[in-house]
Design an enzyme around this catalytic site. Structure first.
Site, short mmCIF file in Angstrom:
data_model
loop_
_atom_site.label_atom_id
_atom_site.label_comp_id
_atom_site.label_asym_id
_atom_site.label_seq_id
_atom_site.Cartn_x
_atom_site.Cartn_y
_atom_site.Cartn_z
N GLY A 11 0.85 -1.21 0.00
CA GLY A 11 0.00 0.00 0.00
C GLY A 11 0.88 1.25 0.00
O GLY A 11 1.86 1.31 0.72
N ARG A 72 1.14 -5.16 -5.63
CA ARG A 72 1.31 -6.38 -4.85
C ARG A 72 1.62 -7.48 -5.88
O ARG A 72 1.10 -7.42 -6.99
CB ARG A 72 0.05 -6.67 -4.04
CG ARG A 72 -0.17 -5.57 -2.98
CD ARG A 72 -1.16 -5.97 -1.92
NE ARG A 72 -1.03 -5.11 -0.75
CZ ARG A 72 -1.71 -3.98 -0.57
NH1 ARG A 72 -2.57 -3.58 -1.48
NH2 ARG A 72 -1.54 -3.26 0.51
N GLY A 102 5.73 -1.93 3.58
CA GLY A 102 5.30 -2.42 4.88
C GLY A 102 5.89 -3.79 5.19
O GLY A 102 6.87 -4.23 4.57
N ASP A 103 5.24 -4.45 6.13
CA ASP A 103 5.72 -5.74 6.63
C ASP A 103 5.96 -6.76 5.51
O ASP A 103 7.03 -7.37 5.44
CB ASP A 103 4.66 -6.26 7.63
CG ASP A 103 4.99 -7.62 8.16
OD1 ASP A 103 5.98 -7.72 8.89
OD2 ASP A 103 4.28 -8.59 7.83
N SER A 105 6.41 -6.28 2.28
CA SER A 105 7.47 -5.84 1.38
C SER A 105 8.84 -6.10 2.00
O SER A 105 9.77 -6.54 1.30
CB SER A 105 7.33 -4.35 1.07
OG SER A 105 6.05 -4.10 0.54
N THR A 125 4.42 2.62 5.21
CA THR A 125 3.03 2.17 5.33
C THR A 125 2.30 3.09 6.30
O THR A 125 2.89 3.54 7.28
CB THR A 125 2.93 0.71 5.84
OG1 THR A 125 1.58 0.44 6.25
CG2 THR A 125 3.83 0.44 7.04
N ASP A 127 0.01 2.10 8.21
CA ASP A 127 -0.54 1.27 9.30
C ASP A 127 0.22 1.34 10.63
O ASP A 127 -0.32 0.99 11.66
CB ASP A 127 -0.61 -0.20 8.87
CG ASP A 127 -1.72 -0.45 7.86
OD1 ASP A 127 -2.37 0.52 7.45
OD2 ASP A 127 -1.91 -1.62 7.49
N ASP A 129 2.50 -0.70 11.56
CA ASP A 129 2.40 -2.07 12.07
C ASP A 129 3.74 -2.79 12.14
O ASP A 129 3.78 -4.01 12.29
CB ASP A 129 1.41 -2.87 11.21
CG ASP A 129 1.81 -2.92 9.75
OD1 ASP A 129 2.74 -2.19 9.35
OD2 ASP A 129 1.19 -3.69 8.99
N GLY A 170 -6.27 -0.17 8.98
CA GLY A 170 -5.52 -0.95 9.96
C GLY A 170 -6.09 -2.35 10.02
O GLY A 170 -7.10 -2.59 10.66
N ARG A 171 -5.44 -3.26 9.27
CA ARG A 171 -5.94 -4.63 9.22
C ARG A 171 -5.60 -5.41 10.48
O ARG A 171 -6.41 -6.11 11.04
CB ARG A 171 -5.36 -5.36 8.01
CG ARG A 171 -6.02 -5.01 6.71
CD ARG A 171 -5.25 -5.59 5.56
NE ARG A 171 -3.91 -5.00 5.47
CZ ARG A 171 -3.04 -5.23 4.51
NH1 ARG A 171 -3.34 -6.08 3.57
NH2 ARG A 171 -1.87 -4.65 4.47
#
Ligand code: ADP
Ligand code: F6P
Length: 320
Positions: A11, A72, A102-103, A105, A125, A127, A129, A170-171
């Site tokens: 993202g 993605r 993010g995580d 990637s 990201t 997020d 996270d 926020g997943r």
């Protein structure tokens, strides 16, 4: 190291452009050739790779999104895909890679590292996270956008004496809801890390209304089990007060990055080039207690993010 690549993946987030700019200009300054890899790992597999110069990153510092595009890639998750990605980098003579994402990637970056590519991971990201860094690039801007929305929603929510459920992104991580809830004065937040008793939340709304509160704001992270529509309907039914739902969705991912995100992006981008120049092992770069830090990449991605329970409790106290 003479040739490096930079890509954005997963993202997008505000500040990615500022990071790209820092990588390209610092890289050129130290005598490197810097290649832009377009559309994340998908573009890497397809050889969408172009040499960048100082001008290619002009006038982007203040822009949200990513000039390199993002994607993605299911193909990259396979053994074959990862081998192909390495051979593509070898074809271009790229020895080091800056991955902004993010995580997922950064986990992809670990796979490339295992295959001999030097990787510097930047936390890109909204997020927030990633466990190894206090903040990620884009989080500050996203929360600012949510706060702006909360402020506006308060006006109309108060005029109509309503409750408003605001769904934020926020997943798996509730940080956007947590920070926006505390800074925006929400009556309650729902996050994936902590179970919420909806009955108690409804009681709190009713007690507040009986005491003269004109409206209530409930911020819910998208990753929480119950659907936001169902939550709004349940609150309306149990409190007897009109309840509306606002889903902020992709609004949160756009916009000009804040000072905080520009600084984080620029300083981590510059650090990535410095480490590649030193022929350092693969690292994840972030911020801890106000300092730019770099940790072993594989160890960093395994670090679990913990929710700040003190902040969570404070929201409960302040919104009574
Ligand atoms: P983010 O980086 O924002 O968390 P994703 O989780 O969608 O976004 O990951 C972005 C891309 O990174 C994925 O589409 C995939 O190509 C790659 N990726 C994610 N997880 C892994 C993994 N465990 N191993 C290898 N590549 C991965
Ligand atoms: O990881 C960032 C993020 O914005 C999440 O908060 C959200 O769940 C997801 O990406 C949305 O992804 P997509 O752009 O594929 O809809």
């Amino acid at each position: 190291m003479k040739k490096i690549g930079v890509l954005t993946s997963g993202g997008d987030s505000p500040g990615m452009n500022a990071a790209i700019r820092a990588v390209v200009r610092c890289g050129i300054e130290t005598g490197m050739e810097v290649y832009g890899i377009y559309r994340g790992y998908e573009g890497l597999l397809d050889g969408e790779i172009r040499l960048l110069d100082r001008n290619s990153v002009g006038d982007i510092l203040h822009r949200g999104g990513t000039i390199l595009k993002t994607a993605r890639s299911e193909r990259f998750k396979t053994e074959e895909g990862q081998q192909h990605a390495v051979s593509m980098l070898e074809t271009f003579g790229i020895e080091g890679l800056v991955i902004i994402g993010g995580d997922g990637s950064l986990r992809g970056g670990c796979e490339l590292d295992r295959r001999g590519i030097r990787v510097m991971g930047l936390p890109g990201t909204i997020d927030n996270d990633l466990g190894y860094t206090d903040f990620t690039i884009g989080f500050d801007t996203a929360v600012s956008t949510v706060l702006d929305a909360v402020t506006k929603i308060r006006d109309t929510s108060s005029s109509h004496e309503r409750t408003t459920v605001i769904e934020v992104m926020g997943r798996h991580c509730g940080d956007i809801a947590l920070y926006a809830g505390l800074a925006g004065g929400a009556e309650g937040i729902l996050i994936p890390e902590i179970d919420t008793d909806i009955n108690e939340l409804c009681k709190k709304i009713v007690i507040g209304a009986n005491r003269g509160k004109q409206h209530s704001i409930i911020i819910k992270a998208e990753g929480v089990g119950i659907s936001s529509q169902e939550l709004a309907e349940t609150i309306q039914y149990r409190t007897g007060r009109e309840t509306r739902l606002v889903v902020l969705s992709y609004l949160q991912r756009g916009g000009s990055p804040t000072l905080g995100d520009r600084m984080l992006a620029t300083l981590t981008g510059a650090k990535a080039v410095e480490l590649l120049q030193e022929d350092s092992r693969s690292k994840a770069i972030g911020i801890s207690c106000g300092e730019i830090v770099a940790y072993d990449l594989a160890e960093a991605v395994e670090q679990k993010r913990e929710i700040d329970t003190d902040m969570y409790r404070l929201i409960g106290i302040l919104s009574k």
